[in-house]
Scaffold this motif. Structure first.
Motif, PDB file in Angstrom:
ATOM      1  N   MET A  56       0.770  -1.135   0.048  1.00 41.33           N
ATOM      2  CA  MET A  56      -0.078  -0.174  -0.174  1.00 41.33           C
ATOM      3  C   MET A  56       0.735   1.357   0.047  1.00 41.33           C
ATOM      4  O   MET A  56       0.615   2.460  -0.498  1.00 41.33           O
ATOM      5  CB  MET A  56      -0.967   0.057   1.127  1.00 41.33           C
ATOM      6  CG  MET A  56      -1.941  -1.067   0.833  1.00 41.33           C
ATOM      7  SD  MET A  56      -3.569  -0.805   2.021  1.00 41.33           S
ATOM      8  CE  MET A  56      -2.877  -1.728   3.445  1.00 41.33           C
ATOM      9  N   GLN A  57       2.044   1.232   0.789  1.00 42.68           N
ATOM     10  CA  GLN A  57       2.854   2.392   0.553  1.00 42.68           C
ATOM     11  C   GLN A  57       3.663   2.718  -0.610  1.00 42.68           C
ATOM     12  O   GLN A  57       3.379   3.550  -1.280  1.00 42.68           O
ATOM     13  CB  GLN A  57       3.921   2.323   1.789  1.00 42.68           C
ATOM     14  CG  GLN A  57       3.564   2.348   3.122  1.00 42.68           C
ATOM     15  CD  GLN A  57       4.540   2.091   4.201  1.00 42.68           C
ATOM     16  OE1 GLN A  57       5.829   2.161   4.143  1.00 42.68           O
ATOM     17  NE2 GLN A  57       4.042   2.728   5.651  1.00 42.68           N
ATOM     18  N   ASP A  58       3.975   1.723  -1.290  1.00 41.28           N
ATOM     19  CA  ASP A  58       4.592   1.531  -2.425  1.00 41.28           C
ATOM     20  C   ASP A  58       3.458   2.250  -3.696  1.00 41.28           C
ATOM     21  O   ASP A  58       3.642   3.014  -4.347  1.00 41.28           O
ATOM     22  CB  ASP A  58       4.971   0.223  -3.108  1.00 41.28           C
ATOM     23  CG  ASP A  58       6.269  -0.408  -2.670  1.00 41.28           C
ATOM     24  OD1 ASP A  58       6.674   0.489  -1.987  1.00 41.28           O
ATOM     25  OD2 ASP A  58       6.218  -1.603  -2.747  1.00 41.28           O
TER      26      ASP A  58
ATOM     27  N   ILE B   3       2.659   6.030  -2.935  1.00 37.80           N
ATOM     28  CA  ILE B   3       3.809   6.834  -3.610  1.00 37.80           C
ATOM     29  C   ILE B   3       3.666   6.957  -5.104  1.00 37.80           C
ATOM     30  O   ILE B   3       3.853   7.886  -5.682  1.00 37.80           O
ATOM     31  CB  ILE B   3       5.234   6.190  -3.334  1.00 37.80           C
ATOM     32  CG1 ILE B   3       5.689   6.320  -1.944  1.00 37.80           C
ATOM     33  CG2 ILE B   3       6.254   6.874  -4.189  1.00 37.80           C
ATOM     34  CD1 ILE B   3       5.910   7.783  -1.118  1.00 37.80           C
ATOM     35  N   TYR B   4       3.338   5.641  -5.744  1.00 37.18           N
ATOM     36  CA  TYR B   4       3.043   5.529  -7.077  1.00 37.18           C
ATOM     37  C   TYR B   4       1.851   6.513  -7.420  1.00 37.18           C
ATOM     38  O   TYR B   4       2.136   7.372  -8.390  1.00 37.18           O
ATOM     39  CB  TYR B   4       2.535   4.196  -7.402  1.00 37.18           C
ATOM     40  CG  TYR B   4       2.542   3.953  -9.012  1.00 37.18           C
ATOM     41  CD1 TYR B   4       3.681   3.483  -9.675  1.00 37.18           C
ATOM     42  CD2 TYR B   4       1.232   3.679  -9.650  1.00 37.18           C
ATOM     43  CE1 TYR B   4       3.565   3.079 -10.859  1.00 37.18           C
ATOM     44  CE2 TYR B   4       1.233   3.203 -11.125  1.00 37.18           C
ATOM     45  CZ  TYR B   4       2.354   2.993 -11.736  1.00 37.18           C
ATOM     46  OH  TYR B   4       2.029   2.652 -12.905  1.00 37.18           O
TER      47      TYR B   4
ATOM     48  N   GLY C 275       2.414   8.170 -19.427  1.00 37.21           N
ATOM     49  CA  GLY C 275       3.076   7.885 -18.249  1.00 37.21           C
ATOM     50  C   GLY C 275       2.082   6.995 -17.426  1.00 37.21           C
ATOM     51  O   GLY C 275       1.044   7.231 -17.010  1.00 37.21           O
ATOM     52  N   ALA C 276       2.599   5.646 -16.980  1.00 40.66           N
ATOM     53  CA  ALA C 276       1.694   4.795 -16.255  1.00 40.66           C
ATOM     54  C   ALA C 276       1.480   5.136 -14.843  1.00 40.66           C
ATOM     55  O   ALA C 276       0.059   5.043 -14.551  1.00 40.66           O
ATOM     56  CB  ALA C 276       2.473   3.283 -16.146  1.00 40.66           C
TER      57      ALA C 276
ATOM     58  N   ALA D  96       4.173  -1.098  -8.599  1.00 44.00           N
ATOM     59  CA  ALA D  96       4.745   0.382  -8.069  1.00 44.00           C
ATOM     60  C   ALA D  96       6.092  -0.264  -7.242  1.00 44.00           C
ATOM     61  O   ALA D  96       6.563   0.802  -6.462  1.00 44.00           O
ATOM     62  CB  ALA D  96       3.877   0.902  -7.043  1.00 44.00           C
ATOM     63  N   GLY D  97       6.507  -1.555  -7.032  1.00 37.44           N
ATOM     64  CA  GLY D  97       7.546  -1.837  -6.046  1.00 37.44           C
ATOM     65  C   GLY D  97       8.701  -1.137  -6.568  1.00 37.44           C
ATOM     66  O   GLY D  97       8.901  -1.210  -7.906  1.00 37.44           O
TER      67      GLY D  97
END
Length: 548
Positions: free
Chosen positions: A34-36, A39-40, A110-111, A131-132
């Motif tokens: 969820m944190q990754d 940030i994404y 951009g993704a 998002a990793g």
């Protein structure tokens, strides 16, 4: 999700390489995912925001605050509550849709920008894989390394800026930089040289935000002055307040006044005793315990309450889970959270009632005092004495020994180093690294205490102000001073502090206890060659190298 995470943002990361099953901090793969993804989402929002900034449009401060809090929330040992993360992810999608509409006439690919959050938690956790940190296996290792360094610097900046914003201070330049830098992390056209410029710019923004926070704290609570602080306990009901936010401490002191409750600082809240508008409260009686990593042992079954205002929070033991409260962006699943109203006010009545019920300590311990409050104003009030003592050969060298503390065994280096510093030298210290040695006796030199506590981690700014003023007095450069930096790092605020020092051109920093896992060999080599960064060795060898 089990076993599917990768995090190497802090110093204690598994095997010095990365946490892949569960975070050493206690972060689960679910929280990591969820944190990754959060940030994404911030990167995606920033792609739109930068287009508006380029056209001279202002970004709403509510969006800035959201980005700041999201960055801070993902910093090590801050928030472990899945519900809080899900709330922030849902908000991120609302924010993204709003800014997307505002930038609708821009061609944005951009993704990260085009991604939309799913409605189901299950799908969100699947989406989080992209998002990793290591998702793009083909990404150049040095590019990844520099991007991560910028990202962690931003997290550190967000922690300081959050503190400043809470007392109504901010920097528009820093606010805009969040978007510029986050968008840059998505731009595959940027070369390594381009990104290194962002690393140094992040350092500049770190200096900027620390100056803003210093101004906010000193204008709101007056400049710190030297104060003795009792580090033993007193009889009676009590609340221990940990973290960094002085406004939280002030509100707690106001609401506990006259109620027979003792308030103790803990961890990074210790320097608050130096601020005149806080130490005027007579029930602010002392400091409890040591550095953050000892909290599970020190809070174990204590007959009082704990308030965590910022990091560093560890998994609460059952023996005190019913008496630990969080506020701001801090959280753990199942512990009480105290939110503020729209005016920033927090109602601490529940924690006050609980503290009175618990009854507190049964008897006083013998008073043992340490000295705090040597911010740049207090220290530089002795500038003439210091300069003359150096010129007369009474003070040979200054050592800044401090930074973020942690649990790793190699950290006894900092205690041993402090103990071995010759008697004709002064030790400046800041952040929780000082807990390794701040209860030891260091005596005086040239009429000054040999150990000067200049404050919290953000008071790296005080160290810079002191160094620049001394350089001015000696008419030399900052690197020509008889001053050495012995820095301990743990999490992302330390990254922001380090980048701040590098942006000012400080060279020859000794860094430990280990080097960051997110620095690739080439990026590390660049830092060593450009800034002469040195990994710590032994106190004896390092002192010999410094003093000759």
């Amino acid at each position: 999700m089990q076993g599917e995470m990768f995090c190497f943002q802090c110093e204690q990361t598994a095997f010095g390489k990365g946490c892949t099953k569960i975070g050493v901090c206690g972060k689960t793969p679910e929280i990591a995912a969820m944190q990754d993804l959060l940030i994404y989402q911030l990167k995606g929002i920033s792609c739109y925001a930068t287009k508006l900034l380029e056209k001279g449009e202002k970004i709403d401060k509510s969006l800035v605050s959201f980005v700041e809090n999201s960055l801070f929330m993902t910093l090590t040992n801050v928030n472990f509550d899945p519900n809080s993360h899900m709330d922030m992810l849902k908000k991120s999608q609302i924010m993204k849709e709003e800014i997307r509409k505002k930038a609708s006439d821009e061609k944005i690919t951009g993704a990260e920008a085009l991604y939309n959050l799913s409605d189901s938690k299950e799908q969100i956790l699947i989406d989080a894989k992209k998002a990793g940190v290591m998702y793009d296996e083909d990404l150049d290792a040095d590019i990844r390394s520099v991007r991560e360094t910028i990202k962690y610097g931003l997290k550190g900046i967000a922690a300081y800026a959050h503190q400043a914003r809470f007392i109504n201070y901010n920097s528009d330049e820093v606010d805009d930089y969040y978007f510029t830098a986050l968008a840059a992390l998505t731009d595959d056209k940027l070369t390594l040289d381009d990104l290194i410029k962002y690393v140094l710019k992040t350092g500049e923004m770190s200096v900027n935000v620390m100056a803003v926070l210093d101004k906010g704290n000193t204008e709101t609570y007056n400049s710190p002055s030297p104060q003795k602080v009792n580090v033993n306990i007193k009889k009676g009901p009590f609340i221990v307040i940990s973290g960094h936010d002085l406004r939280d401490l002030e509100m707690l002191l106001e609401q506990t006044e006259g109620k027979g409750i003792n308030v103790y600082t803990h961890g990074e809240m210790l320097p608050s005793h130096g601020y005149p508008k806080l130490n005027k409260f007579t029930h602010l009686v002392g400091n409890f315990g040591g550095a953050w990593q000892n909290q599970q042992k020190e809070f174990d079954g204590i007959p009082g309450c704990i308030l965590m205002t910022t990091n560093c929070l560890m998994k609460p033991r059952d023996s005190y889970k019913d008496r630990i409260f969080s506020t701001n962006v801090v959280g753990w699943d199942g512990i009480k959270h105290i939110s503020n109203d729209e005016n920033g006010y927090k109602d601490f009545s529940e924690i006050i009632t609980k503290a009175l019920e618990l009854g507190g300590f049964e008897k006083d311990e013998e008073v043992k005092e340490i000295l705090v409050g040597f911010g740049h104003k207090a220290t530089l009030s002795h500038a003439e004495t210091i300069v003359n003592a150096v010129k007369d050969g009474k003070i040979r060298h200054f050592f800044l020994i401090g930074g973020c503390d942690g649990a790793r065994s190699g950290r006894n280096y900092y205690t041993e180093f402090a103990q071995q510093v010759p008697k004709d030298c002064i030790i400046l210290t800041l952040a929780c690294g000082k807990y390794r040695f701040n209860k030891l006796e260091f005596g005086e030199v040239a009429g000054l205490p040999r150990l000067l506590d200049i404050g919290q981690c953000n008071d790296a700014y005080s160290a810079v102000k002191i160094a620049l003023a001394l350089a001015d007095a000696f008419k030399c450069g900052i690197n020509d001073l008889p001053l050495s930096y012995i820095i301990t790092w743990y999490e992302q605020k330390a990254v922001a502090d380090l980048l701040a020092l590098l942006s000012l051109g400080v060279k020859g920093i000794y860094l430990g206890p280990t080097l960051p896992a997110f620095l690739s060999p080439n990026v590390l080599q660049f830092l060593v060659e450009t800034f002469d960064i040195k990994p710590i060795s032994t106190p004896e060898d390092d002192l010999k190298q410094i003093l000759g």
